[in-house]
Design a protein around this motif. Structure first.
Motif, PDB file in Angstrom:
ATOM      1  N   VAL A 202      17.677  60.103  18.734  1.00  0.00           N
ATOM      2  CA  VAL A 202      18.937  59.919  17.630  1.00  0.00           C
ATOM      3  C   VAL A 202      19.462  58.462  17.488  1.00  0.00           C
ATOM      4  O   VAL A 202      19.485  57.957  18.551  1.00  0.00           O
ATOM      5  CB  VAL A 202      20.101  60.768  18.182  1.00  0.00           C
ATOM      6  CG1 VAL A 202      21.413  60.651  17.562  1.00  0.00           C
ATOM      7  CG2 VAL A 202      20.045  62.133  18.455  1.00  0.00           C
ATOM      8  N   THR A 203      19.237  58.079  16.425  1.00  0.00           N
ATOM      9  CA  THR A 203      19.561  56.747  16.343  1.00  0.00           C
ATOM     10  C   THR A 203      20.757  56.219  15.619  1.00  0.00           C
ATOM     11  O   THR A 203      21.250  54.919  15.806  1.00  0.00           O
ATOM     12  CB  THR A 203      18.383  55.791  15.519  1.00  0.00           C
ATOM     13  OG1 THR A 203      18.024  56.855  14.203  1.00  0.00           O
ATOM     14  CG2 THR A 203      17.024  55.893  16.045  1.00  0.00           C
ATOM     15  N   ALA A 204      21.491  57.275  15.196  1.00  0.00           N
ATOM     16  CA  ALA A 204      22.822  56.946  14.608  1.00  0.00           C
ATOM     17  C   ALA A 204      23.660  58.560  14.639  1.00  0.00           C
ATOM     18  O   ALA A 204      23.042  59.350  14.218  1.00  0.00           O
ATOM     19  CB  ALA A 204      22.936  56.567  13.332  1.00  0.00           C
ATOM     20  N   ALA A 205      25.029  58.583  15.474  1.00  0.00           N
ATOM     21  CA  ALA A 205      25.704  59.970  15.588  1.00  0.00           C
ATOM     22  C   ALA A 205      27.075  59.532  15.867  1.00  0.00           C
ATOM     23  O   ALA A 205      27.355  58.486  16.322  1.00  0.00           O
ATOM     24  CB  ALA A 205      24.883  60.611  16.691  1.00  0.00           C
ATOM     25  N   VAL A 210      25.057  64.092  13.397  1.00  0.00           N
ATOM     26  CA  VAL A 210      23.774  63.214  13.568  1.00  0.00           C
ATOM     27  C   VAL A 210      23.410  62.681  12.082  1.00  0.00           C
ATOM     28  O   VAL A 210      23.019  63.358  11.095  1.00  0.00           O
ATOM     29  CB  VAL A 210      22.694  64.142  14.064  1.00  0.00           C
ATOM     30  CG1 VAL A 210      21.350  63.374  14.231  1.00  0.00           C
ATOM     31  CG2 VAL A 210      22.917  64.761  15.438  1.00  0.00           C
ATOM     32  N   PHE A 211      23.652  61.338  12.171  1.00  0.00           N
ATOM     33  CA  PHE A 211      23.142  60.666  10.829  1.00  0.00           C
ATOM     34  C   PHE A 211      21.774  60.222  10.850  1.00  0.00           C
ATOM     35  O   PHE A 211      21.186  60.372   9.484  1.00  0.00           O
ATOM     36  CB  PHE A 211      24.001  59.381  10.650  1.00  0.00           C
ATOM     37  CG  PHE A 211      25.619  59.709  10.368  1.00  0.00           C
ATOM     38  CD1 PHE A 211      26.088  60.028   9.137  1.00  0.00           C
ATOM     39  CD2 PHE A 211      26.285  59.533  11.785  1.00  0.00           C
ATOM     40  CE1 PHE A 211      27.359  60.362   9.134  1.00  0.00           C
ATOM     41  CE2 PHE A 211      27.631  60.161  11.734  1.00  0.00           C
ATOM     42  CZ  PHE A 211      28.309  60.301  10.366  1.00  0.00           C
ATOM     43  N   GLU A 212      21.180  59.754  11.745  1.00  0.00           N
ATOM     44  CA  GLU A 212      19.688  59.183  11.817  1.00  0.00           C
ATOM     45  C   GLU A 212      18.925  59.784  12.821  1.00  0.00           C
ATOM     46  O   GLU A 212      19.318  60.062  14.049  1.00  0.00           O
ATOM     47  CB  GLU A 212      19.704  57.803  11.766  1.00  0.00           C
ATOM     48  CG  GLU A 212      20.281  57.190  10.525  1.00  0.00           C
ATOM     49  CD  GLU A 212      20.107  55.642  10.671  1.00  0.00           C
ATOM     50  OE1 GLU A 212      19.579  55.144  11.641  1.00  0.00           O
ATOM     51  OE2 GLU A 212      20.535  54.975   9.536  1.00  0.00           O
ATOM     52  N   LEU A 213      17.789  59.875  12.620  1.00  0.00           N
ATOM     53  CA  LEU A 213      16.857  60.248  13.848  1.00  0.00           C
ATOM     54  C   LEU A 213      15.427  59.547  13.474  1.00  0.00           C
ATOM     55  O   LEU A 213      15.011  59.453  12.349  1.00  0.00           O
ATOM     56  CB  LEU A 213      16.207  62.010  13.704  1.00  0.00           C
ATOM     57  CG  LEU A 213      17.378  62.984  14.057  1.00  0.00           C
ATOM     58  CD1 LEU A 213      16.932  64.585  13.458  1.00  0.00           C
ATOM     59  CD2 LEU A 213      17.589  62.878  15.454  1.00  0.00           C
ATOM     60  N   PRO A 278      23.758  57.936  20.452  1.00  0.00           N
ATOM     61  CA  PRO A 278      22.453  57.308  20.151  1.00  0.00           C
ATOM     62  C   PRO A 278      21.393  57.146  21.375  1.00  0.00           C
ATOM     63  O   PRO A 278      21.868  56.833  22.606  1.00  0.00           O
ATOM     64  CB  PRO A 278      22.673  56.076  19.679  1.00  0.00           C
ATOM     65  CG  PRO A 278      24.163  56.045  19.229  1.00  0.00           C
ATOM     66  CD  PRO A 278      24.701  57.538  20.082  1.00  0.00           C
ATOM     67  N   GLY A 279      20.032  57.420  21.044  1.00  0.00           N
ATOM     68  CA  GLY A 279      19.167  57.443  22.085  1.00  0.00           C
ATOM     69  C   GLY A 279      18.785  59.094  22.776  1.00  0.00           C
ATOM     70  O   GLY A 279      17.855  58.898  23.339  1.00  0.00           O
ATOM     71  N   ALA A 280      19.442  59.866  22.322  1.00  0.00           N
ATOM     72  CA  ALA A 280      19.314  61.202  22.975  1.00  0.00           C
ATOM     73  C   ALA A 280      18.170  62.106  22.057  1.00  0.00           C
ATOM     74  O   ALA A 280      17.983  61.759  21.128  1.00  0.00           O
ATOM     75  CB  ALA A 280      20.720  62.190  22.641  1.00  0.00           C
ATOM     76  N   PRO A 281      17.357  62.526  22.978  1.00  0.00           N
ATOM     77  CA  PRO A 281      16.284  63.451  22.383  1.00  0.00           C
ATOM     78  C   PRO A 281      16.757  64.540  21.602  1.00  0.00           C
ATOM     79  O   PRO A 281      17.581  65.305  22.081  1.00  0.00           O
ATOM     80  CB  PRO A 281      15.412  63.725  23.449  1.00  0.00           C
ATOM     81  CG  PRO A 281      16.172  63.849  24.738  1.00  0.00           C
ATOM     82  CD  PRO A 281      17.389  62.934  24.468  1.00  0.00           C
TER      83      PRO A 281
END
Length: 371
Positions: A202-205, A210-213, A278-281
Protein backbone atom coordinates in the motif's frame (compact mmCIF):
# COMPACT_ATOMS: atom_id res chain seq x y z
CA UNK A 1 -2.72 -38.62 26.86
CA UNK A 2 -2.26 -42.33 27.47
CA UNK A 3 -5.98 -42.97 27.92
CA UNK A 4 -8.39 -42.63 24.98
CA UNK A 5 -10.43 -39.50 24.44
CA UNK A 6 -14.19 -39.79 24.07
CA UNK A 7 -16.66 -37.68 22.13
CA UNK A 8 -20.43 -37.72 21.99
CA UNK A 9 -23.18 -35.82 20.22
CA UNK A 10 -26.92 -35.56 19.93
CA UNK A 11 -29.53 -33.55 18.05
CA UNK A 12 -32.95 -33.19 19.64
CA UNK A 13 -35.57 -30.51 20.22
CA UNK A 14 -35.59 -31.25 23.95
CA UNK A 15 -32.44 -29.96 25.67
CA UNK A 16 -32.67 -32.39 28.55
CA UNK A 17 -33.01 -35.45 26.33
CA UNK A 18 -30.13 -34.18 24.24
CA UNK A 19 -27.83 -33.59 27.23
CA UNK A 20 -28.78 -36.92 28.84
CA UNK A 21 -27.90 -38.74 25.62
CA UNK A 22 -24.49 -37.05 25.38
CA UNK A 23 -23.73 -37.68 29.05
CA UNK A 24 -24.67 -41.35 28.76
CA UNK A 25 -22.46 -41.77 25.69
CA UNK A 26 -19.50 -40.16 27.48
CA UNK A 27 -19.97 -42.34 30.56
CA UNK A 28 -18.38 -41.84 33.98
CA UNK A 29 -15.04 -40.04 33.76
CA UNK A 30 -12.09 -39.24 36.01
CA UNK A 31 -13.11 -35.81 37.38
CA UNK A 32 -9.59 -34.70 38.25
CA UNK A 33 -7.75 -35.75 35.12
CA UNK A 34 -10.22 -35.03 32.34
CA UNK A 35 -11.10 -31.80 30.54
CA UNK A 36 -14.52 -31.48 28.95
CA UNK A 37 -15.00 -29.38 25.81
CA UNK A 38 -18.61 -28.66 24.92
CA UNK A 39 -20.08 -26.94 21.86
CA UNK A 40 -23.80 -26.31 21.51
CA UNK A 41 -25.84 -24.79 18.73
CA UNK A 42 -27.30 -21.40 19.58
CA UNK A 43 -30.78 -22.92 19.53
CA UNK A 44 -29.80 -24.15 23.02
CA UNK A 45 -28.75 -20.72 24.30
CA UNK A 46 -31.58 -20.42 26.82
CA UNK A 47 -30.69 -23.79 28.33
CA UNK A 48 -26.90 -23.77 27.90
CA UNK A 49 -26.11 -23.38 31.59
CA UNK A 50 -28.52 -26.21 32.43
CA UNK A 51 -26.97 -28.39 29.72
CA UNK A 52 -23.46 -27.87 31.12
CA UNK A 53 -24.69 -28.52 34.64
CA UNK A 54 -26.35 -31.78 33.65
CA UNK A 55 -23.24 -32.96 31.80
CA UNK A 56 -21.16 -32.28 34.90
CA UNK A 57 -23.58 -34.07 37.21
CA UNK A 58 -23.88 -37.19 35.06
CA UNK A 59 -20.21 -37.59 34.08
CA UNK A 60 -18.58 -36.29 37.26
CA UNK A 61 -16.50 -33.77 35.29
CA UNK A 62 -15.91 -30.46 37.03
CA UNK A 63 -14.00 -28.71 34.25
CA UNK A 64 -15.80 -27.68 31.06
CA UNK A 65 -14.89 -25.11 28.42
CA UNK A 66 -16.85 -24.19 25.32
CA UNK A 67 -19.42 -21.92 23.75
CA UNK A 68 -22.36 -21.58 21.35
CA UNK A 69 -22.24 -21.63 17.55
CA UNK A 70 -24.66 -21.62 14.64
CA UNK A 71 -23.83 -25.31 14.40
CA UNK A 72 -21.57 -28.07 15.67
CA UNK A 73 -19.77 -30.97 14.04
CA UNK A 74 -18.64 -34.38 15.21
CA UNK A 75 -17.74 -37.79 13.76
CA UNK A 76 -17.79 -36.54 10.18
CA UNK A 77 -21.24 -34.92 10.46
CA UNK A 78 -22.29 -31.29 10.62
CA UNK A 79 -25.39 -30.10 12.48
CA UNK A 80 -26.13 -26.58 11.30
CA UNK A 81 -28.94 -24.29 12.42
CA UNK A 82 -30.67 -26.96 14.52
CA UNK A 83 -30.59 -27.93 18.23
CA UNK A 84 -27.41 -29.99 18.63
CA UNK A 85 -24.69 -30.68 21.19
CA UNK A 86 -21.15 -32.03 20.85
CA UNK A 87 -18.79 -32.86 23.72
CA UNK A 88 -15.21 -34.13 23.97
CA UNK A 89 -13.62 -35.63 27.09
CA UNK A 90 -9.82 -35.17 26.99
CA UNK A 91 -7.86 -37.33 29.46
CA UNK A 92 -5.22 -34.88 30.64
CA UNK A 93 -3.57 -34.76 34.05
CA UNK A 94 -5.10 -32.05 36.22
CA UNK A 95 -1.79 -30.22 36.60
CA UNK A 96 -1.32 -30.05 32.81
CA UNK A 97 -4.25 -27.73 32.10
CA UNK A 98 -5.44 -24.51 33.68
CA UNK A 99 -8.97 -23.15 33.35
CA UNK A 100 -9.26 -19.44 32.54
CA UNK A 101 -12.62 -18.59 34.05
CA UNK A 102 -14.57 -15.65 32.61
CA UNK A 103 -13.02 -12.51 34.04
CA UNK A 104 -15.04 -9.59 35.36
CA UNK A 105 -15.13 -6.52 33.13
CA UNK A 106 -11.74 -4.83 33.00
CA UNK A 107 -9.96 -7.61 34.92
CA UNK A 108 -6.86 -9.43 33.73
CA UNK A 109 -7.91 -12.90 32.41
CA UNK A 110 -4.59 -14.29 33.70
CA UNK A 111 -4.94 -12.92 37.21
CA UNK A 112 -4.11 -15.65 39.71
CA UNK A 113 -2.48 -17.94 37.14
CA UNK A 114 1.07 -16.60 37.24
CA UNK A 115 2.56 -19.37 39.39
CA UNK A 116 1.06 -22.14 37.24
CA UNK A 117 2.29 -20.41 34.05
CA UNK A 118 5.79 -20.12 35.49
CA UNK A 119 5.86 -23.83 36.36
CA UNK A 120 4.34 -25.19 33.16
CA UNK A 121 5.21 -22.75 30.34
CA UNK A 122 1.93 -23.30 28.47
CA UNK A 123 2.31 -24.09 24.79
CA UNK A 124 -1.26 -23.37 23.72
CA UNK A 125 -4.38 -21.61 24.91
CA UNK A 126 -7.84 -22.56 23.62
CA UNK A 127 -10.23 -19.68 24.19
CA UNK A 128 -13.80 -18.76 23.38
CA UNK A 129 -15.19 -15.26 23.47
CA UNK A 130 -18.14 -13.10 22.62
CA UNK A 131 -17.46 -10.41 20.03
CA UNK A 132 -18.90 -8.03 22.63
CA UNK A 133 -16.33 -9.01 25.28
CA UNK A 134 -14.64 -5.84 26.60
CA UNK A 135 -11.08 -5.27 25.35
CA UNK A 136 -11.22 -8.52 23.32
CA UNK A 137 -8.43 -7.80 20.83
CA UNK A 138 -6.16 -6.36 23.53
CA UNK A 139 -6.81 -9.32 25.83
CA UNK A 140 -5.98 -11.82 23.07
CA UNK A 141 -2.65 -10.14 22.44
CA UNK A 142 -1.79 -9.87 26.13
CA UNK A 143 -2.87 -13.45 26.76
CA UNK A 144 -0.35 -14.76 24.24
CA UNK A 145 2.42 -12.42 25.32
CA UNK A 146 1.99 -12.84 29.08
CA UNK A 147 1.42 -16.60 29.06
CA UNK A 148 3.99 -17.06 26.30
CA UNK A 149 1.70 -19.41 24.40
CA UNK A 150 0.02 -19.80 21.02
CA UNK A 151 -3.65 -18.77 21.28
CA UNK A 152 -6.41 -20.37 19.19
CA UNK A 153 -10.18 -20.48 19.49
CA UNK A 154 -13.37 -18.95 18.24
CA UNK A 155 -16.02 -16.31 18.76
CA UNK A 156 -19.50 -17.23 19.91
CA UNK A 157 -22.06 -17.34 17.10
CA UNK A 158 -25.45 -16.88 18.70
CA UNK A 159 -28.68 -15.05 18.00
CA UNK A 160 -29.72 -15.30 21.64
CA UNK A 161 -27.04 -14.81 24.26
CA UNK A 162 -23.27 -14.74 23.68
CA UNK A 163 -22.37 -17.37 26.28
CA UNK A 164 -19.09 -19.11 27.04
CA UNK A 165 -18.22 -21.63 29.72
CA UNK A 166 -14.98 -22.19 31.60
CA UNK A 167 -16.10 -23.91 34.80
CA UNK A 168 -18.95 -21.38 34.91
CA UNK A 169 -21.19 -19.89 32.25
CA UNK A 170 -21.07 -16.19 31.55
CA UNK A 171 -22.23 -13.80 28.83
CA UNK A 172 -20.09 -11.36 26.84
CA UNK A 173 -16.76 -12.64 28.10
CA UNK A 174 -13.45 -14.26 27.18
CA UNK A 175 -12.60 -17.61 28.77
CA UNK A 176 -10.85 -20.89 28.02
CA UNK A 177 -8.01 -23.18 29.01
CA UNK A 178 -4.21 -23.23 28.91
CA UNK A 179 -2.29 -26.43 28.17
CA UNK A 180 1.13 -27.10 29.67
CA UNK A 181 4.03 -27.56 27.28
CA UNK A 182 4.09 -31.25 28.23
CA UNK A 183 0.78 -31.79 26.38
CA UNK A 184 1.70 -32.95 22.85
CA UNK A 185 -0.36 -31.10 20.24
CA UNK A 186 -0.19 -29.19 16.98
CA UNK A 187 -2.41 -26.58 15.37
CA UNK A 188 -2.94 -25.16 11.88
CA UNK A 189 -5.18 -22.79 9.95
CA UNK A 190 -7.05 -23.25 6.67
CA UNK A 191 -7.34 -19.81 5.10
CA UNK A 192 -9.93 -20.89 2.53
CA UNK A 193 -8.57 -18.78 -0.33
CA UNK A 194 -6.33 -18.93 -3.37
CA UNK A 195 -4.04 -15.94 -4.07
CA UNK A 196 -4.70 -13.78 -7.11
CA UNK A 197 -1.56 -11.99 -8.27
CA UNK A 198 1.42 -11.07 -6.12
CA UNK A 199 1.71 -9.36 -2.74
CA UNK A 200 1.55 -5.58 -3.19
CA UNK A 201 2.48 -2.69 -0.92
CA UNK A 202 0.00 0.00 0.00
CA UNK A 203 1.51 3.31 -1.05
CA UNK A 204 -1.48 5.60 -0.43
CA UNK A 205 -4.46 4.95 1.85
CA UNK A 206 -6.88 6.64 4.21
CA UNK A 207 -8.22 4.16 6.76
CA UNK A 208 -9.99 1.52 4.60
CA UNK A 209 -9.75 3.48 1.34
CA UNK A 210 -6.78 2.17 -0.66
CA UNK A 211 -5.76 4.69 -3.33
CA UNK A 212 -2.45 3.22 -4.52
CA UNK A 213 -0.68 -0.13 -4.59
CA UNK A 214 2.99 -0.21 -5.64
CA UNK A 215 2.61 3.43 -6.74
CA UNK A 216 -0.25 2.63 -9.13
CA UNK A 217 -3.97 3.28 -8.75
CA UNK A 218 -5.28 0.43 -6.61
CA UNK A 219 -8.15 -0.40 -8.97
CA UNK A 220 -5.76 -0.59 -11.91
CA UNK A 221 -3.66 -3.12 -9.98
CA UNK A 222 -6.77 -5.15 -9.15
CA UNK A 223 -7.80 -5.19 -12.82
CA UNK A 224 -4.33 -6.42 -13.80
CA UNK A 225 -4.32 -9.18 -11.16
CA UNK A 226 -7.68 -10.47 -12.36
CA UNK A 227 -6.94 -10.01 -16.07
CA UNK A 228 -9.90 -7.67 -16.65
CA UNK A 229 -10.06 -4.13 -18.00
CA UNK A 230 -13.11 -2.52 -16.42
CA UNK A 231 -15.81 -2.77 -13.77
CA UNK A 232 -17.91 -5.00 -15.98
CA UNK A 233 -15.10 -7.54 -16.04
CA UNK A 234 -14.81 -7.23 -12.28
CA UNK A 235 -18.45 -8.16 -11.74
CA UNK A 236 -17.72 -11.80 -12.58
CA UNK A 237 -15.56 -11.96 -9.41
CA UNK A 238 -17.92 -10.05 -7.12
CA UNK A 239 -18.98 -13.08 -5.08
CA UNK A 240 -15.51 -14.62 -4.64
CA UNK A 241 -13.11 -11.66 -4.40
CA UNK A 242 -11.44 -10.84 -1.09
CA UNK A 243 -8.34 -9.10 0.17
CA UNK A 244 -5.61 -10.97 2.03
CA UNK A 245 -3.48 -9.05 4.52
CA UNK A 246 -0.30 -11.10 5.02
CA UNK A 247 0.98 -11.37 8.59
CA UNK A 248 4.59 -10.30 8.28
CA UNK A 249 7.31 -12.41 9.93
CA UNK A 250 4.91 -15.33 10.23
CA UNK A 251 6.42 -18.77 9.60
CA UNK A 252 3.00 -20.13 8.59
CA UNK A 253 2.27 -17.93 5.54
CA UNK A 254 -0.63 -16.59 7.61
CA UNK A 255 -2.88 -13.81 6.35
CA UNK A 256 -6.07 -12.09 7.45
CA UNK A 257 -8.95 -12.31 4.98
CA UNK A 258 -11.00 -9.15 4.61
CA UNK A 259 -13.89 -8.19 2.33
CA UNK A 260 -13.48 -6.03 -0.76
CA UNK A 261 -16.37 -3.68 -0.02
CA UNK A 262 -16.43 -1.43 -3.08
CA UNK A 263 -14.43 0.15 -5.89
CA UNK A 264 -14.50 3.67 -7.32
CA UNK A 265 -13.59 3.80 -11.03
CA UNK A 266 -13.40 7.62 -11.01
CA UNK A 267 -10.83 7.77 -8.22
CA UNK A 268 -9.24 4.39 -8.95
CA UNK A 269 -9.56 3.29 -5.34
CA UNK A 270 -10.55 0.04 -3.63
CA UNK A 271 -12.41 -0.12 -0.31
CA UNK A 272 -11.23 -2.89 2.05
CA UNK A 273 -12.91 -4.13 5.22
CA UNK A 274 -10.00 -3.10 7.45
CA UNK A 275 -7.84 -0.08 8.24
CA UNK A 276 -4.62 0.02 6.21
CA UNK A 277 -1.57 2.24 6.35
CA UNK A 278 1.08 3.02 3.72
CA UNK A 279 3.65 0.23 3.64
CA UNK A 280 1.18 -2.51 4.60
CA UNK A 281 1.18 -5.66 2.43
CA UNK A 282 -1.98 -6.57 0.52
CA UNK A 283 -2.82 -9.39 -1.86
CA UNK A 284 -6.09 -10.10 -3.60
CA UNK A 285 -7.50 -13.59 -3.30
CA UNK A 286 -10.33 -15.80 -4.50
CA UNK A 287 -12.61 -17.54 -2.02
CA UNK A 288 -14.72 -20.28 -3.53
CA UNK A 289 -15.38 -23.97 -2.97
CA UNK A 290 -12.50 -25.28 -5.08
CA UNK A 291 -9.96 -22.85 -3.60
CA UNK A 292 -11.12 -23.64 -0.06
CA UNK A 293 -10.95 -27.41 -0.55
CA UNK A 294 -7.45 -27.21 -2.01
CA UNK A 295 -6.35 -25.03 0.89
CA UNK A 296 -7.96 -27.39 3.42
CA UNK A 297 -6.11 -30.37 1.95
CA UNK A 298 -2.82 -28.44 2.00
CA UNK A 299 -3.39 -27.52 5.66
CA UNK A 300 -4.03 -31.16 6.59
CA UNK A 301 -0.91 -32.32 4.77
CA UNK A 302 1.21 -29.68 6.50
CA UNK A 303 -0.20 -30.48 9.92
CA UNK A 304 0.31 -34.22 9.55
CA UNK A 305 3.97 -33.53 8.86
CA UNK A 306 4.28 -31.63 12.16
CA UNK A 307 2.34 -33.85 14.55
CA UNK A 308 4.41 -34.85 17.61
CA UNK A 309 2.74 -38.27 17.79
CA UNK A 310 -0.32 -40.29 16.85
CA UNK A 311 -3.51 -38.18 16.79
CA UNK A 312 -5.81 -38.95 19.73
CA UNK A 313 -8.40 -36.16 19.49
CA UNK A 314 -9.02 -32.89 17.67
CA UNK A 315 -11.00 -29.66 17.89
CA UNK A 316 -11.99 -27.84 14.69
CA UNK A 317 -13.36 -24.29 14.77
CA UNK A 318 -14.61 -23.05 11.42
CA UNK A 319 -16.33 -19.93 10.11
CA UNK A 320 -20.11 -19.80 9.77
CA UNK A 321 -19.50 -18.84 6.14
CA UNK A 322 -17.83 -22.21 5.52
CA UNK A 323 -19.44 -25.61 6.17
CA UNK A 324 -22.74 -26.01 4.31
CA UNK A 325 -22.61 -22.40 3.13
CA UNK A 326 -19.45 -23.05 1.10
CA UNK A 327 -19.02 -26.81 0.71
CA UNK A 328 -22.63 -27.97 0.47
CA UNK A 329 -25.00 -30.01 2.59
CA UNK A 330 -23.04 -33.29 2.80
CA UNK A 331 -20.71 -32.35 5.69
CA UNK A 332 -17.76 -32.30 3.32
CA UNK A 333 -15.57 -30.01 5.43
CA UNK A 334 -15.64 -32.06 8.64
CA UNK A 335 -15.54 -35.35 6.68
CA UNK A 336 -12.32 -34.21 5.04
CA UNK A 337 -10.87 -33.37 8.45
CA UNK A 338 -11.85 -36.76 9.87
CA UNK A 339 -10.61 -38.65 6.82
CA UNK A 340 -7.26 -36.88 7.07
CA UNK A 341 -6.79 -37.59 10.78
CA UNK A 342 -8.13 -41.14 10.83
CA UNK A 343 -10.37 -42.75 13.47
CA UNK A 344 -9.97 -40.23 16.30
CA UNK A 345 -12.62 -38.22 18.20
CA UNK A 346 -13.17 -34.82 16.55
CA UNK A 347 -15.64 -32.12 17.54
CA UNK A 348 -16.17 -28.77 15.90
CA UNK A 349 -17.92 -25.41 16.11
CA UNK A 350 -19.28 -22.97 13.54
CA UNK A 351 -18.00 -19.68 14.94
CA UNK A 352 -18.49 -16.00 14.22
CA UNK A 353 -14.75 -15.43 13.99
CA UNK A 354 -11.72 -17.66 14.41
CA UNK A 355 -8.68 -17.05 16.61
CA UNK A 356 -5.23 -18.15 15.49
CA UNK A 357 -1.93 -16.98 16.88
CA UNK A 358 -3.86 -14.49 19.00
CA UNK A 359 -5.34 -12.80 15.92
CA UNK A 360 -8.97 -12.59 14.90
CA UNK A 361 -9.64 -14.20 11.51
CA UNK A 362 -12.62 -14.68 9.24
CA UNK A 363 -13.51 -17.32 6.62
CA UNK A 364 -10.98 -19.71 8.14
CA UNK A 365 -10.85 -23.09 9.86
CA UNK A 366 -8.56 -23.68 12.88
CA UNK A 367 -7.64 -27.28 13.67
CA UNK A 368 -5.95 -28.34 16.92
CA UNK A 369 -4.83 -31.96 17.27
CA UNK A 370 -3.93 -33.61 20.59
CA UNK A 371 -1.46 -36.53 20.47
Amino acid sequence: MNKPAHCAHAADDDWRALAESVAQELGTLDPDNTLGIVYASDRLADDFEAVVGLLGDRTGLRHWVGTLGYGVSVAGREFYDCPALAALALPIAAEEFRILEPAADGCDPLEGHGAWIARHSPGLGLVHAAASAPHLLQDLIELGETAGCFVVGGLTASRNGALTVADRVRADSLSGVLFADTVPLATAIAQGCAPVGKVHRVTAADRNLVFELDGEPALKVLYADLGVSDVEGLRAYADVLNAALPVENSDRAEYLVRNVLAVDPKCGLVVIGDVLSPGAPLQFCRRDRDAALADLDAMLADLQGRLPGRPRAAVYITCVARGPNLFGEKSEEIRRICDGLGPVPVIGLFANGEIFNGRLHGYTGVLTVFC
